[in-house]
Write a protein that holds these residues in place. Structure first.
Motif, PDB file in Angstrom:
ATOM      1  N   ASP A  91       0.822  -1.209   0.000  1.00 43.93           N
ATOM      2  CA  ASP A  91       0.000   0.000   0.000  1.00 43.93           C
ATOM      3  C   ASP A  91       0.858   1.261   0.000  1.00 43.93           C
ATOM      4  O   ASP A  91       0.615   2.194  -0.774  1.00 43.93           O
ATOM      5  CB  ASP A  91      -0.978   0.004   1.179  1.00 43.93           C
ATOM      6  N   GLU A  92       1.904   1.264   0.837  1.00 47.91           N
ATOM      7  CA  GLU A  92       2.777   2.433   0.905  1.00 47.91           C
ATOM      8  C   GLU A  92       3.528   2.629  -0.413  1.00 47.91           C
ATOM      9  O   GLU A  92       3.710   3.764  -0.875  1.00 47.91           O
ATOM     10  CB  GLU A  92       3.775   2.283   2.053  1.00 47.91           C
ATOM     11  N   VAL A  95       1.040   3.991  -3.184  1.00 55.30           N
ATOM     12  CA  VAL A  95       0.679   5.386  -2.911  1.00 55.30           C
ATOM     13  C   VAL A  95       1.849   6.312  -3.221  1.00 55.30           C
ATOM     14  O   VAL A  95       1.698   7.341  -3.895  1.00 55.30           O
ATOM     15  CB  VAL A  95       0.212   5.554  -1.448  1.00 55.30           C
ATOM     16  N   THR A 144       3.184  -9.362  -4.925  1.00 55.83           N
ATOM     17  CA  THR A 144       2.228 -10.236  -4.240  1.00 55.83           C
ATOM     18  C   THR A 144       2.436 -11.706  -4.557  1.00 55.83           C
ATOM     19  O   THR A 144       1.926 -12.570  -3.852  1.00 55.83           O
ATOM     20  CB  THR A 144       0.790  -9.855  -4.601  1.00 55.83           C
ATOM     21  N   THR A 155      -7.111  -4.000  -7.994  1.00 54.36           N
ATOM     22  CA  THR A 155      -6.387  -2.927  -7.295  1.00 54.36           C
ATOM     23  C   THR A 155      -5.877  -1.882  -8.274  1.00 54.36           C
ATOM     24  O   THR A 155      -5.995  -0.667  -8.034  1.00 54.36           O
ATOM     25  CB  THR A 155      -5.212  -3.514  -6.490  1.00 54.36           C
ATOM     26  N   VAL A 159      -6.919   2.082  -8.419  1.00 57.81           N
ATOM     27  CA  VAL A 159      -5.929   3.160  -8.355  1.00 57.81           C
ATOM     28  C   VAL A 159      -6.101   4.114  -9.531  1.00 57.81           C
ATOM     29  O   VAL A 159      -6.090   5.338  -9.370  1.00 57.81           O
ATOM     30  CB  VAL A 159      -4.497   2.581  -8.328  1.00 57.81           C
ATOM     31  N   LEU A 187      -6.484   7.960  -2.772  1.00 58.08           N
ATOM     32  CA  LEU A 187      -5.822   6.663  -2.669  1.00 58.08           C
ATOM     33  C   LEU A 187      -6.059   6.009  -1.317  1.00 58.08           C
ATOM     34  O   LEU A 187      -6.016   4.770  -1.200  1.00 58.08           O
ATOM     35  CB  LEU A 187      -4.324   6.828  -2.921  1.00 58.08           C
ATOM     36  N   SER A 188      -6.334   6.806  -0.291  1.00 55.49           N
ATOM     37  CA  SER A 188      -6.613   6.229   1.024  1.00 55.49           C
ATOM     38  C   SER A 188      -7.942   5.483   1.021  1.00 55.49           C
ATOM     39  O   SER A 188      -8.196   4.660   1.905  1.00 55.49           O
ATOM     40  CB  SER A 188      -6.621   7.322   2.109  1.00 55.49           C
ATOM     41  N   PHE A 191      -6.542   2.162  -0.285  1.00 55.68           N
ATOM     42  CA  PHE A 191      -5.639   1.557   0.701  1.00 55.68           C
ATOM     43  C   PHE A 191      -5.876   2.218   2.066  1.00 55.68           C
ATOM     44  O   PHE A 191      -5.132   3.116   2.452  1.00 55.68           O
ATOM     45  CB  PHE A 191      -4.175   1.760   0.298  1.00 55.68           C
ATOM     46  N   ALA A 194      -3.073   3.037   4.469  1.00 55.83           N
ATOM     47  CA  ALA A 194      -2.129   4.104   4.156  1.00 55.83           C
ATOM     48  C   ALA A 194      -2.746   5.479   4.363  1.00 55.83           C
ATOM     49  O   ALA A 194      -2.192   6.487   3.953  1.00 55.83           O
ATOM     50  CB  ALA A 194      -1.664   3.973   2.707  1.00 55.83           C
ATOM     51  N   ARG A 195      -3.895   5.516   5.034  1.00 54.88           N
ATOM     52  CA  ARG A 195      -4.571   6.798   5.255  1.00 54.88           C
ATOM     53  C   ARG A 195      -3.684   7.737   6.067  1.00 54.88           C
ATOM     54  O   ARG A 195      -3.038   7.325   7.027  1.00 54.88           O
ATOM     55  CB  ARG A 195      -5.883   6.549   6.024  1.00 54.88           C
TER      56      ARG A 195
END
Length: 202
Positions: A91-92, A95, A144, A155, A159, A187-188, A191, A194-195
């Motif tokens: 996720d990080e 983003v 993954t 995903t 995005v 994007l949060s 994910f 990753a908010r």
């Protein structure tokens, strides 16, 4: 032809492509709200310093020329993710890669408004953003592992949609936030882990 010559040729082609695209968008903006219909191929070629034939070698329509920057960005999104550290959480990494790609530099607001407010250009831009899905899904899959094709594809599509929606929100009247801030919020939604910690960024 050696590698250096090939690289130079590729860079020259990209420079020409970008010059044509920038000229097409600039001319459309100068013509006002219905500028796309008033811009001619000859005018674009002249403004870009190329011949109409060269223009036609690069683009099949004005819409494609104007939205080529978005298309080129989308093609690079997979590469942007692959450049992130291997140990970074997915996720990080996604983003960070997407924000870096789409906000450095920040989009041209007048240009994006022209694209989003013109149906023909909006359709072409949608195609451009969709181009991000395949390369991004492949890059996600490298992190993954096998057997998660559906996850990677969904995903990547989410995005790409978040980038497009963020652009619309950024153009709303009265908005003073940077595109990076709005894109991070969008994007949060894809994910949640990753908010941003700052409540104002949620």
């Amino acid at each position: 032809m050696n590698d250096d010559a090939m690289d130079l040729r590729a860079r020259n082609k990209q420079t020409t492509r970008e010059a044509i695209s920038h000229a097409a968008l600039r001319l459309a903006i100068e013509q006002g709200p219905h500028g796309l219909a008033l811009v001619r191929v000859h005018d674009i070629a002249t403004a870009a310093g190329v011949s109409p034939r060269t223009y036609n070698n690069y683009f099949s329509s004005r819409e494609e020329a104007i939205c080529s920057f978005q298309a080129d960005q989308s093609k690079r999104v997979g590469e942007a993710l692959r450049s992130r550290p291997a140990g970074e959480p997915l996720d990080e990494a996604v983003v960070a890669a997407v924000i870096e790609l789409y906000t450095n530099p920040e989009p041209d607001k007048a240009g994006l408004r022209m694209i989003m407010s013109t149906p023909e250009l909006e359709g072409e831009a949608l195609k451009a953003f969709t181009m991000a899905e395949g390369p991004l899904a492949e890059a996600i899959a490298t992190r993954t592992g096998p057997g998660r094709d559906l996850f990677c594809a969904v995903t990547a599509a989410a995005v790409a949609g978040a980038v497009r929606v963020a652009g619309r929100h950024w153009l709303e009247p009265g908005n003073t936030d940077s595109f990076a801030t709005i894109l991070r919020r969008a994007l949060s939604c894809v994910f949640p882990a990753a908010r941003p910690a700052d409540p104002q960024d949620q």
